[in-house]
Design a protein around this motif. Structure first.
Motif, mmCIF file in Angstrom:
data_model
loop_
_atom_site.group_PDB
_atom_site.id
_atom_site.type_symbol
_atom_site.label_atom_id
_atom_site.label_comp_id
_atom_site.label_asym_id
_atom_site.label_seq_id
_atom_site.Cartn_x
_atom_site.Cartn_y
_atom_site.Cartn_z
ATOM 1 N N GLY A 154 1.248 -1.119 0.223
ATOM 2 C CA GLY A 154 -0.315 -0.058 -0.210
ATOM 3 C C GLY A 154 0.630 0.893 -0.095
ATOM 4 N N THR A 155 0.171 2.841 0.967
ATOM 5 C CA THR A 155 1.294 3.923 0.661
ATOM 6 C C THR A 155 1.497 4.121 -0.979
ATOM 7 O OG1 THR A 155 3.211 2.573 1.325
ATOM 8 C CG2 THR A 155 1.591 3.421 3.339
ATOM 9 N N LEU A 156 0.786 3.952 -1.979
ATOM 10 C CA LEU A 156 0.413 4.120 -3.989
ATOM 11 C C LEU A 156 0.705 5.450 -3.432
ATOM 12 C CD1 LEU A 156 -0.948 0.522 -4.856
ATOM 13 C CD2 LEU A 156 1.742 1.512 -3.917
ATOM 14 N N ALA A 157 0.676 5.910 -4.254
ATOM 15 C CA ALA A 157 1.039 7.500 -5.297
ATOM 16 C C ALA A 157 -0.554 7.248 -5.529
ATOM 17 C CB ALA A 157 1.525 7.531 -6.136
ATOM 18 N N SER A 158 -1.031 8.704 -5.431
ATOM 19 C CA SER A 158 -1.937 9.382 -5.957
ATOM 20 C C SER A 158 -3.116 9.250 -6.548
ATOM 21 C CB SER A 158 -2.791 10.641 -5.212
ATOM 22 O OG SER A 158 -2.152 11.647 -5.873
ATOM 23 N N GLU A 159 -1.708 9.217 -8.162
ATOM 24 C CA GLU A 159 -1.957 9.478 -9.144
ATOM 25 C C GLU A 159 -2.380 7.174 -9.387
ATOM 26 O OE1 GLU A 159 2.490 9.456 -8.837
ATOM 27 O OE2 GLU A 159 0.374 10.510 -8.270
ATOM 28 N N LEU A 160 -1.884 6.283 -8.848
ATOM 29 C CA LEU A 160 -2.756 4.808 -9.388
ATOM 30 C C LEU A 160 -3.281 5.001 -8.622
ATOM 31 C CD1 LEU A 160 0.973 3.599 -8.164
ATOM 32 C CD2 LEU A 160 0.151 3.548 -10.691
ATOM 33 N N LEU A 161 -4.102 5.470 -8.374
ATOM 34 C CA LEU A 161 -6.465 4.839 -7.871
ATOM 35 C C LEU A 161 -6.396 4.641 -8.804
ATOM 36 C CD1 LEU A 161 -6.054 7.485 -4.683
ATOM 37 C CD2 LEU A 161 -5.391 5.116 -4.833
ATOM 38 N N GLN A 162 -6.923 5.638 -9.663
ATOM 39 C CA GLN A 162 -8.506 5.063 -10.766
ATOM 40 C C GLN A 162 -7.702 4.961 -11.707
ATOM 41 O OE1 GLN A 162 -11.031 6.747 -10.012
ATOM 42 N NE2 GLN A 162 -11.815 5.944 -12.156
ATOM 43 N N PRO A 163 -6.473 5.032 -11.722
ATOM 44 C CA PRO A 163 -5.836 3.339 -13.043
ATOM 45 C C PRO A 163 -5.889 2.040 -12.904
ATOM 46 C CG PRO A 163 -4.044 4.524 -13.204
ATOM 47 C CD PRO A 163 -5.127 5.296 -11.887
ATOM 48 N N ILE A 164 -5.730 1.887 -11.057
ATOM 49 C CA ILE A 164 -6.113 0.016 -10.323
ATOM 50 C C ILE A 164 -7.870 0.824 -9.761
ATOM 51 C CG2 ILE A 164 -5.418 -0.914 -7.846
ATOM 52 C CD1 ILE A 164 -3.133 0.870 -7.282
ATOM 53 N N PHE A 165 -7.901 0.842 -9.827
ATOM 54 C CA PHE A 165 -10.204 0.695 -9.722
ATOM 55 C C PHE A 165 -9.966 -0.009 -10.734
ATOM 56 C CE2 PHE A 165 -13.825 2.560 -9.515
ATOM 57 C CZ PHE A 165 -14.440 2.122 -8.453
ATOM 58 N N GLU A 166 -9.794 0.550 -12.190
ATOM 59 C CA GLU A 166 -10.084 0.908 -13.246
ATOM 60 C C GLU A 166 -9.958 -1.314 -13.648
ATOM 61 O OE1 GLU A 166 -9.972 3.673 -15.600
ATOM 62 O OE2 GLU A 166 -10.780 5.389 -14.473
ATOM 63 N N GLY A 167 -8.933 -1.656 -12.702
ATOM 64 C CA GLY A 167 -8.194 -2.544 -13.354
ATOM 65 C C GLY A 167 -6.925 -2.175 -14.609
ATOM 66 N N ARG A 168 -6.409 -1.390 -14.888
ATOM 67 C CA ARG A 168 -5.135 -1.070 -15.718
ATOM 68 C C ARG A 168 -4.320 -0.744 -15.454
ATOM 69 N NH1 ARG A 168 -5.450 4.424 -17.010
ATOM 70 N NH2 ARG A 168 -6.550 4.894 -16.015
ATOM 71 N N ARG A 169 -3.930 -0.892 -14.158
ATOM 72 C CA ARG A 169 -2.252 -0.964 -13.755
ATOM 73 C C ARG A 169 -2.768 -2.178 -12.436
ATOM 74 N NH1 ARG A 169 0.882 3.252 -13.460
ATOM 75 N NH2 ARG A 169 2.736 1.739 -12.320
ATOM 76 N N ARG A 170 -1.776 -2.787 -12.310
ATOM 77 C CA ARG A 170 -1.263 -4.001 -11.085
ATOM 78 C C ARG A 170 -0.016 -3.591 -10.556
ATOM 79 N NH1 ARG A 170 -4.420 -9.242 -12.964
ATOM 80 N NH2 ARG A 170 -3.827 -9.939 -10.841
ATOM 81 N N PRO A 171 0.067 -2.666 -9.782
ATOM 82 C CA PRO A 171 2.169 -2.372 -9.298
ATOM 83 C C PRO A 171 1.970 -4.201 -8.561
ATOM 84 C CG PRO A 171 0.474 -0.381 -8.640
ATOM 85 C CD PRO A 171 -0.738 -1.322 -9.311
ATOM 86 N N ARG A 172 2.964 -4.663 -8.266
ATOM 87 C CA ARG A 172 3.644 -6.236 -8.703
ATOM 88 C C ARG A 172 3.251 -5.259 -6.824
ATOM 89 N NH1 ARG A 172 6.238 -10.246 -10.586
ATOM 90 N NH2 ARG A 172 6.466 -9.703 -12.348
ATOM 91 N N GLY A 173 3.294 -6.926 -6.211
ATOM 92 C CA GLY A 173 3.923 -6.759 -4.569
ATOM 93 C C GLY A 173 2.341 -6.487 -3.744
ATOM 94 N N HIS A 174 0.829 -5.814 -4.368
ATOM 95 C CA HIS A 174 0.565 -4.949 -3.898
ATOM 96 C C HIS A 174 -0.953 -6.030 -3.629
ATOM 97 C CE1 HIS A 174 3.305 -1.622 -2.831
ATOM 98 N NE2 HIS A 174 3.462 -1.971 -3.921
ATOM 99 N N LEU A 175 -1.520 -7.149 -3.430
ATOM 100 C CA LEU A 175 -2.252 -7.834 -3.093
ATOM 101 C C LEU A 175 -3.410 -7.247 -2.672
ATOM 102 C CD1 LEU A 175 -3.366 -10.413 -4.155
ATOM 103 C CD2 LEU A 175 -3.213 -11.260 -2.039
ATOM 104 N N LEU A 176 -3.335 -6.601 -0.956
ATOM 105 C CA LEU A 176 -4.325 -6.252 -0.472
ATOM 106 C C LEU A 176 -4.859 -5.145 -1.052
ATOM 107 C CD1 LEU A 176 -3.801 -7.285 3.252
ATOM 108 C CD2 LEU A 176 -4.747 -8.447 2.099
#
Length: 767
Positions: A490-512
């Motif tokens: 966690g503690t990921l950058a705010s600019e990643l929130l929407q791409p992760i929510f939409e399924g466009r980004r999956r930063p490695r190692g942040h399963l929860l």
């Protein structure tokens, strides 16, 4: 660079040739050893040196494993295709990346007298080199350069000290020449290796296994056989020979299942060879393969079900197969690449004792592909900890568990304390059937991982070992009673929130955070900090003593002190595991809509809030769960176990009630056997949802678990009546309706009892 083969042979000293030939003659007396030759130098030099060895041993065809673009090379990720096969020359290009799983899988295919050639950087340089496989271990935002090299440093140390390894340094041409000469002597490996008959057992214990498997076909039902073996002991061959003989003698119909079809290719090959030897190829259709989950829907009744690599199949599915098929053989690898059999053996034994107390166990000890004292097997076991075991039960029994202390073990400590590492990893293997060699590398080198233990100091333990023989075989390291592997996420950058929510980004190692955002609909989840418990295990001799809860509590305290927001875990859900995590203070707040292909279970997420921000996320998760669960239960979660649904219902906010007097009249009419199920369905569903949410913890006295599960599957999940009848073994719709009326009546009584209690409490005078 090594010179030409002619130059190499010309430069070899006659005395060296004579010594090597003498060694070869001595080896001819018994089954030959497997050998490991390490070419430690430049990549091009290593490839050329390996080519010289290969050329000297024609017509043997080498197997190359490499991620580099070498001719006919198998990528490391596809090394599993070697499982069950055999080879005499194996080349692993570790310059292209060190894959521990590939090393374990491939070495098991190497026959006695075979050669394993490792191409590596120089031993002194290797730990300081960025391994190409490190990119798979790196987690966002870490780079491959930030991944530890402790696994490689430990590997280099073990290779350097092993008598099973011939070391050839790129700067030492004479050593390389002598080794190449040693490998070209007379091809004694080919002349002396016994030719095995694929239709006959190769060892006495394999013959015993074949007889026991074959006897299952005509034996009394419900007496399963459990066959265990280390790698290379002919387990799959025994299954295949027994299948062929059972078909020949009894025309038995046999179904084979395994985690994957490729795992049972050797079984089918031996069965077909047995049938062909008897000119009985027409009997081959009696032997077939079926995927494990497909077997539950199969209405046929074979004479025998064979389950190979049973440890790789989820325990709940194995239990269903155990009760579904009267004659069954479970077979699994105990130590080996799968890394799962030991844990399977311990966990499954209790189930067998409960369900089928007449079960039988057999263990294959004698290797078939190589010698009993094969030095390479011992080395690979040591490198990958394939034979790792926790401390002996007797030592744990003699220990004061109350004196256990919590500690975070640094990767440096673990990499340099072999006894401690073996205990710890042995516990993880026992506790988790998916533990594999690559997990060892992640444990030592993962940049976001920590290892926690509850342990007792060696000195205190030795002093308390009354009646226990403390001798040379007892190491002096701490006794590990429980361990956990924790990942910071966690503690990921705010600019990643929407791409992760939409399924466009999956930063490695942040399963929860990814699961909670992309699948549970909590877009803010990646901003928070998490301590995820990746694995947790308690020593079998110390279970049911509160050590697991204590370890989780210590982890929560530490994570809160470190400023993290949530403690969590994700795992293949079962009622037992959800109950454990609830006792530890972690609530289930999400259940995946698809079954995991490895575990066969739906992945659950459990969370405990550690900060105000964490509390807000947990509250949001509960609200989302309440909003989404009704639609999910009648859709993608329709087939999930009702006991898991009950656990989720406990987390819903209480806001559903029955619809007044009208609903109550319909509920009464149905319970008293007047109104039809279909006509009363809306009111019944509101009753079930309201009561299971509001009083789940307090209704156990009036509503049995079987009744609760029946109501969930019929009313909340809307399973077809035919499905419920088949799952619960009912005689038909009449019995189903009768049981539904009884369950609704019991739930109605619970509702009325709770209402009376609430009214009494509300009217009581306040002090």
């Amino acid at each position: 660079m090594v010179g030409s083969p002619e130059t190499s042979r010309a430069q070899a000293a006659p005395s060296a040739r004579a010594a090597i030939k003498g060694w070869g003659r001595r080896m001819n007396e018994r089954w030959p050893h497997r050998r490991l030759i390490q070419f430690a130098g430049g990549h091009d030099w290593g490839v050329q040196a390996a080519a010289e060895v290969i050329a000297s041993r024609t017509p043997q065809r080498p197997v190359w494993l490499s991620n580099a673009p070498l001719p006919d090379a198998i990528p490391m990720a596809k090394a599993q295709q070697l499982l069950g096969g055999e080879c005499d020359l194996l080349v692993m290009d570790l310059w292209s990346g060190l894959d521990a799983d590939a090393l374990g899988a491939s070495v098991g295919s190497l026959r006695g007298g075979g050669l394993l050639l490792l191409l590596t950087p120089r031993l002194a340089d290797w730990p300081h080199w960025i391994d190409p496989e490190a990119a798979r271990i790196a987690v966002h935002p870490h780079s491959a350069a930030e991944v530890g090299t402790r696994f490689i440093a430990r590997l280099a140390r073990l290779l350097q000290s092993s008598a099973a390894v011939i070391h050839i340094d790129g700067s030492d041409t004479e050593t390389a020449i002598d080794a190449v000469v040693a490998l070209t002597v007379g091809e004694w490996q080919q002349r002396q290796r016994p030719t095995l008959d694929p239709t006959r057992p190769a060892t006495p214990d394999q013959a015993q296994a074949v007889a026991a498997i074959r006897a299952l076909v005509s034996a009394r039902a419900r007496r399963p056989l459990v066959l265990t073996a280390d790698r290379g002991r002919g387990k799959s061959a025994a299954l295949g020979i027994a299948a062929g003989e059972a078909i020949l003698q009894h025309r038995a119909r046999i179904i084979v299942t395994a985690p994957r079809r490729s795992a049972v290719e050797p079984l089918f090959a031996h069965a077909q060879a047995t049938l062909r030897a008897a000119s009985a190829s027409e009997a081959e259709p009696l032997l077939s393969f079926a995927a494990p989950d497909a077997l539950l829907a199969d209405s046929s009744a074979p004479d025998l079900l064979m389950i190979d690599e049973a440890a790789g199949i989820p325990a709940p599915l194995l239990e269903q197969l155990l009760m579904r098929y009267p004659r069954i053989c479970f077979a699994t690898t105990v130590h080996g690449y799968e890394g799962t059999g030991r844990g399977f053996e311990l966990r499954f034994r209790a189930l067998l004792e409960q369900r089928t107390p007449g079960w039988r166990a057999l263990h294959l000890k004698t290797p078939i592909r190589w010698r009993q004292d094969d030095a390479l097997e011992q080395l690979i076991d040591q490198i990958l900890l394939l034979d790792a075991e926790p401390a002996a039960d007797a030592r744990i029994a003699a220990t004061d568990l109350a004196s256990a202390r919590f500690a975070i073990r640094s990767p440096e400590t673990l990499a340099n304390d072999e006894a401690l590492l073996r205990q710890l990893f042995g516990l993880l293997v026992l506790g988790h059937y998916q533990t594999r060699p690559n997990d060892l590398r992640h444990l030592l080198d993962g940049p976001n991982l920590e290892v926690a233990t509850l342990s007792v100091g060696a000195e205190a333990n030795v002093g308390s070992n009354v009646g226990v023989n403390v001798g040379a075989d007892i190491d002096m390291s701490d006794l590990v009673l429980a361990t956990a592997l924790i990942a910071r996420e966690g503690t990921l950058a705010s600019e990643l929130l929407q791409p992760i929510f939409e399924g466009r980004r999956r930063p490695r190692g942040h399963l929860l955070p990814q699961t909670l955002s992309a699948h549970a609909g909590l877009a803010e989840a990646p901003e928070l900090g998490y301590a995820r418990i990746v694995r947790i295990a308690v020593h079998p001799a110390a279970r049911r003593r509160g050590l697991g809860r204590r370890l989780v509590g210590e982890l929560a305290t530490r994570a809160r002190r470190d400023g993290l927001d949530l403690l969590g875990a994700s795992f293949g859900a079962s009622a037992e595991l959800l109950a454990f995590w609830r006792r530890c203070g972690l609530a289930p707040l999400h259940l995946g809509t698809r079954r995991n292909t490895a575990s066969g279970a739906h992945a659950a997420v459990v969370l405990q809030a550690l900060s105000p921000a964490g509390e807000a996320l947990v509250a949001h998760a509960r609200t989302r769960l309440g909003d989404d669960l009704p639609s999910l239960l009648s859709g993608p979660l329709q087939a999930v176990e009702p006991s898991l649904v009950a656990a989720l219902l406990q987390e819903l906010p209480q806001r559903e009630t029955i619809g007044g007097a009208d609903d109550q009249r319909q509920i009464d009419a149905f319970a008293d056997a007047h109104r039809s199920f279909e006509a009363a369905l809306p009111a019944l569903e509101r009753l079930v949802r309201a009561q299971l949410v509001a009083h789940q913890a307090g209704i156990q006295g009036g509503l049995e678990a079987e009744q609760r599960d029946l109501l969930i599957s019929s009313l909340l999940q809307r399973r077809a009546a035919e499905v419920v009848i088949r799952e619960r073994g009912l005689s038909g719709r009449g019995e189903l309706l009768q049981r539904l009326r009884a369950a609704i009546g019991a739930l109605r009584d619970c509702q009325q009892d709770h209402q009376r209690i609430s009214n009494t409490q509300a009217s009581a005078p306040r002090a």
